[in-house]
Design a protein around this motif. Structure first.
Motif, PDB file in Angstrom:
ATOM      1  N   ALA A 134      24.637 -39.414  -3.530  1.00 37.46           N
ATOM      2  CA  ALA A 134      24.784 -38.544  -5.439  1.00 37.46           C
ATOM      3  C   ALA A 134      23.874 -39.650  -5.900  1.00 37.46           C
ATOM      4  CB  ALA A 134      26.115 -39.784  -5.588  1.00 37.46           C
ATOM      5  N   GLN A 148      36.188 -34.124  -6.350  1.00 39.59           N
ATOM      6  CA  GLN A 148      36.340 -34.831  -4.820  1.00 39.59           C
ATOM      7  C   GLN A 148      35.747 -34.550  -3.696  1.00 39.59           C
ATOM      8  OE1 GLN A 148      40.776 -35.680  -5.409  1.00 39.59           O
ATOM      9  NE2 GLN A 148      40.292 -37.579  -4.990  1.00 39.59           N
ATOM     10  N   TRP A 149      34.723 -35.224  -3.270  1.00 41.01           N
ATOM     11  CA  TRP A 149      34.208 -35.239  -2.279  1.00 41.01           C
ATOM     12  C   TRP A 149      34.507 -34.184  -1.383  1.00 41.01           C
ATOM     13  CZ3 TRP A 149      32.707 -35.308   3.190  1.00 41.01           C
ATOM     14  CH2 TRP A 149      31.009 -35.070   3.322  1.00 41.01           C
ATOM     15  N   TRP A 159      31.912 -30.548   3.361  1.00 34.84           N
ATOM     16  CA  TRP A 159      30.438 -29.855   3.513  1.00 34.84           C
ATOM     17  C   TRP A 159      29.801 -29.332   3.535  1.00 34.84           C
ATOM     18  CZ3 TRP A 159      31.203 -32.652  -2.317  1.00 34.84           C
ATOM     19  CH2 TRP A 159      31.946 -32.215  -3.481  1.00 34.84           C
ATOM     20  N   ASP A 196      38.434 -43.347   0.609  1.00 37.04           N
ATOM     21  CA  ASP A 196      38.375 -41.641   0.591  1.00 37.04           C
ATOM     22  C   ASP A 196      39.551 -40.866   0.020  1.00 37.04           C
ATOM     23  OD1 ASP A 196      37.378 -38.983   1.150  1.00 37.04           O
ATOM     24  OD2 ASP A 196      36.826 -39.824   3.333  1.00 37.04           O
ATOM     25  N   SER A 235      26.097 -32.962  -0.026  1.00 35.96           N
ATOM     26  CA  SER A 235      26.827 -33.058   0.619  1.00 35.96           C
ATOM     27  C   SER A 235      26.757 -33.667   2.091  1.00 35.96           C
ATOM     28  CB  SER A 235      26.626 -31.066   1.316  1.00 35.96           C
ATOM     29  OG  SER A 235      25.323 -31.090   1.579  1.00 35.96           O
ATOM     30  N   ARG A 277      34.234 -41.739  -1.961  1.00 32.39           N
ATOM     31  CA  ARG A 277      34.424 -40.257  -1.737  1.00 32.39           C
ATOM     32  C   ARG A 277      35.554 -39.861  -2.203  1.00 32.39           C
ATOM     33  NH1 ARG A 277      32.994 -38.162   5.264  1.00 32.39           N
ATOM     34  NH2 ARG A 277      31.139 -40.018   4.950  1.00 32.39           N
ATOM     35  N   TRP A 311      27.485 -34.988  -6.595  1.00 31.47           N
ATOM     36  CA  TRP A 311      27.728 -35.075  -5.219  1.00 31.47           C
ATOM     37  C   TRP A 311      26.110 -34.788  -4.806  1.00 31.47           C
ATOM     38  CZ3 TRP A 311      30.414 -38.848  -3.726  1.00 31.47           C
ATOM     39  CH2 TRP A 311      31.326 -39.016  -4.379  1.00 31.47           C
ATOM     40  N   ALA A 336      29.735 -41.355   0.190  1.00 30.21           N
ATOM     41  CA  ALA A 336      28.789 -40.066   0.835  1.00 30.21           C
ATOM     42  C   ALA A 336      27.270 -39.674  -0.549  1.00 30.21           C
ATOM     43  CB  ALA A 336      29.778 -38.769   0.027  1.00 30.21           C
TER      44      ALA A 336
END
Length: 706
Positions: A679, A496-497, A574, A555, A667, A695, A665, A677
């Motif tokens: 990707a 998961q992000w 990240w 999220d 960062s 996310r 993914w 996010a």
């Protein structure tokens, strides 16, 4: 009382005298008969005879019997016991069966060995073939009775007097003949193990993909005794839980000499050569030496005995504990590549030990707490492993600020992933921290040497500078990169992000005792809330998938609830909170999932995969060859690297979907006003290197060099 005594000779004549005991219920009138079966069947065996190929019944053997009277099963799993007091080629089995009087016909089904069963109609007889079997001494075959499974051809009668039974094998035997020479001559053998390649075939569908053709050396199987000539064909019952190893441990360790040392292993018959699959023979001595040999995969049928001959001339000696953090670099992921080796790492430091001011401010803002990288624990546990028999669970320990663990004999070229957690004490159910153990055939230095330098789309290549995008050659946690129809390179974990902990690829996970279970069933996802959607909760529950909701803008991290800007979303997890701005790079954070020396990639590393630097269809994609559950993308305009479509975990439930598309993914957050996010997404018809996704999804990761 009246009883009917039946004597059935396998391959011989029927002799009988009758005395019946009758009973009555509302449905039918039954008769109980004592059935005595004299079995002298060369196709049956529970142990090998002295010459190694004839077969014998052993004292105490029991067969299970089902009898169908007309359309009704009146005898369900009745045990008949071998009456002999020593192993013999002929003997008598005895027990009671129940028949319905006056039925038009009777059918008898039988199997060996008898065990408690839940099947009422002989269609689901279950047998578990243990991957670790015990052999008393070299050349001794008496243990085969514990792992043999025989099925009799059904016999029919119009009178209840049954003709002969003929048993057939469901499994096979591999005889491993070992000789010793050189430094290995005279050493005692503790175990002989066989390992097979993960070679499930990927079958793509309409947006989905499935795995077929898994070859399982051991596990739990089901048999349909009513299936005619196919009733000795095993149906694997553990789904996607592949058990691709088996072997024997010796009670009395034999000595490697010039004369062959014989080990006998019962194995599920299958084609272990699928997709160029191979079989490994691993010999472990009592003083800790390990010899590993690989050979072309076997194709073995029921009742076959195949012989593997191997001279053991050299082996890997037991070595000292490998300190994975000896260079002072700690991380959330450690790469290990030597089987039968003990490892240790510093468990007093969380992640890489670096807490940036930006991350600290974000955690304080959203969670109201101060991050610390200092750890003080007292108990270490193996939480899950992607394959059985990766890490010896007895070896996992916390000692003097370090966590120690040992790999098993399983060849590291087969790959695998595991998670080890640190707890305050054995009774605690909340982790202080956890680490991803990545088992592969390359050590950290070799992975660095295999790194690939991407050339981004011109705009971004100019902004970041030539040579800025140095990437790992495989997914984080993958065995290696391999295109084609076999799923070996796909089985890498998903993230998961913003979280450091991996989740298993596929629906199945194994516990510390090598028992398979459905991941979602074993580790139930929880829905995010203000108290659950935090790094504190995620750290304490590393195996729990945190499901997203509309109220968190999909999220897993709650932040300030619903919203798409940095006021609601924690973009710093990240280390690249404004990564959508060209020129921004990631700073490795406490929650980065990559090994030491690697980090989460910046937002534009994948832009060279298309001629537009953005979304593109087939004619504008920089790829080589055709789509094969992924693309070989031209990462520098000339050389290619494989990006498989590995599937994903759905953000609102954690359920795994194996699709024909791939998602990776970066960062970076999606944008200043996007809730998702950045990707990479690819499919047979498109590549989008700047895709924005919720996310909470579980995607694979391809790490960038620090």
């Amino acid at each position: 009382m009246n009883r009917l005594f039946l004597a059935v000779l396998c391959g011989g004549m029927l002799c009988a005298c009758t005395e019946d005991e009758t009973g009555r219920d509302d449905a039918l009138r039954t008769v109980v008969r004592t059935l005595r079966i004299e079995a002298a069947a060369p196709a049956s065996r529970t142990q090998l005879a002295p010459n190694g190929y004839d077969v014998l019944w052993s004292p105490g053997d029991r067969i299970g019997v089902y009898v169908k009277s007309g359309d009704t099963f009146t005898t369900v799993n009745a045990p008949l016991v071998f009456e002999g007091d020593q192993a013999a080629a002929a003997g008598v089995f005895k027990g009671d069966i129940t028949l319905a009087e006056g039925a038009a016909d009777y059918t008898l089904y039988a199997y060996y060995p008898w065990s408690e069963q839940t099947s009422a109609d002989a269609t689901g007889i279950v047998f578990s073939l243990a991957p670790r079997q015990t052999q008393a001494a070299a050349g001794d075959s008496s243990h085969l009775g514990d792992s043999d499974f025989l099925v009799a051809q059904a016999v029919q009668s119009t009178t209840g007097d049954f003709a002969s039974l003929l048993f057939r094998h469901a499994f096979a035997v591999v005889e491993v003949d070992l000789t010793g020479s050189g430094a290995m001559a005279g050493k005692e053998v503790a175990s002989v193990l066989l390992f097979g390649t993960d070679a499930a075939t990927v079958v793509p569908g309409a947006g989905t993909a499935t795995l077929t053709g898994m070859a399982n050396m051991a596990g739990t199987f089901s048999f349909d005794l009513t299936a005619g000539s196919a009733n000795n064909t095993a149906a694997y019952t553990d789904g996607s839980a592949q058990i691709n190893y088996c072997g024997v441990d010796f009670t009395t360790p034999p000595v490697l000499e010039t004369a062959p040392l014989k080990a006998y292993v019962t194995i599920n018959p299958a084609d272990y050569s699928t997709g160029g699959g191979r079989v490994w023979v691993v010999v472990r001595t009592t003083d800790g030496y390990t010899a590993t040999y690989t050979r072309p995969g076997l194709t073995i049928s029921p009742a076959q005995m195949k012989v593997i001959r191997q001279e053991v001339a050299s082996a890997t000696a037991p070595g000292p504990v490998v300190d994975l953090s000896a260079d002072g670099r700690t991380a959330n992921c450690y790469v290990v590549s030597e089987p039968c080796r003990e490892y240790a790492f510093d468990a007093t430091v969380a992640g890489n030990g670096v807490i940036t001011a930006d991350l600290q401010a974000a955690i304080q803002r959203y969670e109201g707490r101060t991050l610390s990288a200092a750890l003080t624990g007292g108990n270490a546990r193996l939480l899950w492993q992607s394959n059985p028999y990766l890490i010896d669970p007895a070896s996992v320990a916390y000692e003097g600020g370090s966590i120690r663990f040992a790999l098993t004999e399983r060849p590291t070229s087969l790959g695998g992933n595991a998670v080890i957690g640190l707890y305050a004490d054995p009774s605690s159910d909340e982790a202080l921290w956890s680490w991803h153990i990545w088992i592969t055939d390359r050590n950290p230095a070799q992975l660095e040497a295999l790194a690939e330098t991407y050339v981004m789309y011109a705009t971004y290549e100019q902004a970041y500078g030539p040579g800025a995008a140095v990437m790992m050659d495989r997914n984080l946690g993958a065995i290696y990169k391999e295109d084609g129809p076999y799923a070996r390179s796909f089985r890498a974990p998903l993230f998961q992000w913003g979280r450091k902990d991996p989740f298993p690829w596929g629906p199945v996970v194994f516990d510390a005792r090598n028992r398979p279970s459905n991941f979602i069933s074993a580790f139930t996802p929880v829905q995010t809330t203000p108290s659950v959607g935090t790094t504190q909760y995620a750290t304490a529950h590393p195996v729990t998938f945190i499901a997203s909701t509309d109220n968190s803008s999909y999220d897993w991290y709650w932040g300030a609830g619903k919203g798409t800007t940095s006021a609601e979303r924690n973009n710093s997890l990240w280390g690249n909170p404004a990564g959508y701005e060209v020129g921004r790079t990631a700073t490795k954070t406490l929650f980065d999932p990559c090994p030491a020396g690697w980090k989460m990639p910046q937002a534009y590393v994948f832009t060279g995969f298309t001629r537009t630097g953005d979304y593109a269809t087939r004619n504008e994609m920089n790829v080589s060859g055709e789509f094969s559950q992924g693309w070989n993308v031209l990462y520098d305009g000339v050389n290619s690297t494989y990006y498989p479509g590995v599937g994903y975990r759905y953000d609102e439930a954690g359920v795994f979907f194996f699709t024909t598309a791939g998602y990776y993914w970066t960062s970076s957050p999606g944008s200043a006003s996007a809730f998702g996010a950045r990707a990479l997404i690819l499919s047979a018809t498109q590549i989008d290197p700047q895709f924005i996704n919720p996310r909470g999804s579980g995607f694979p990761v391809r790490c960038q060099k620090e």
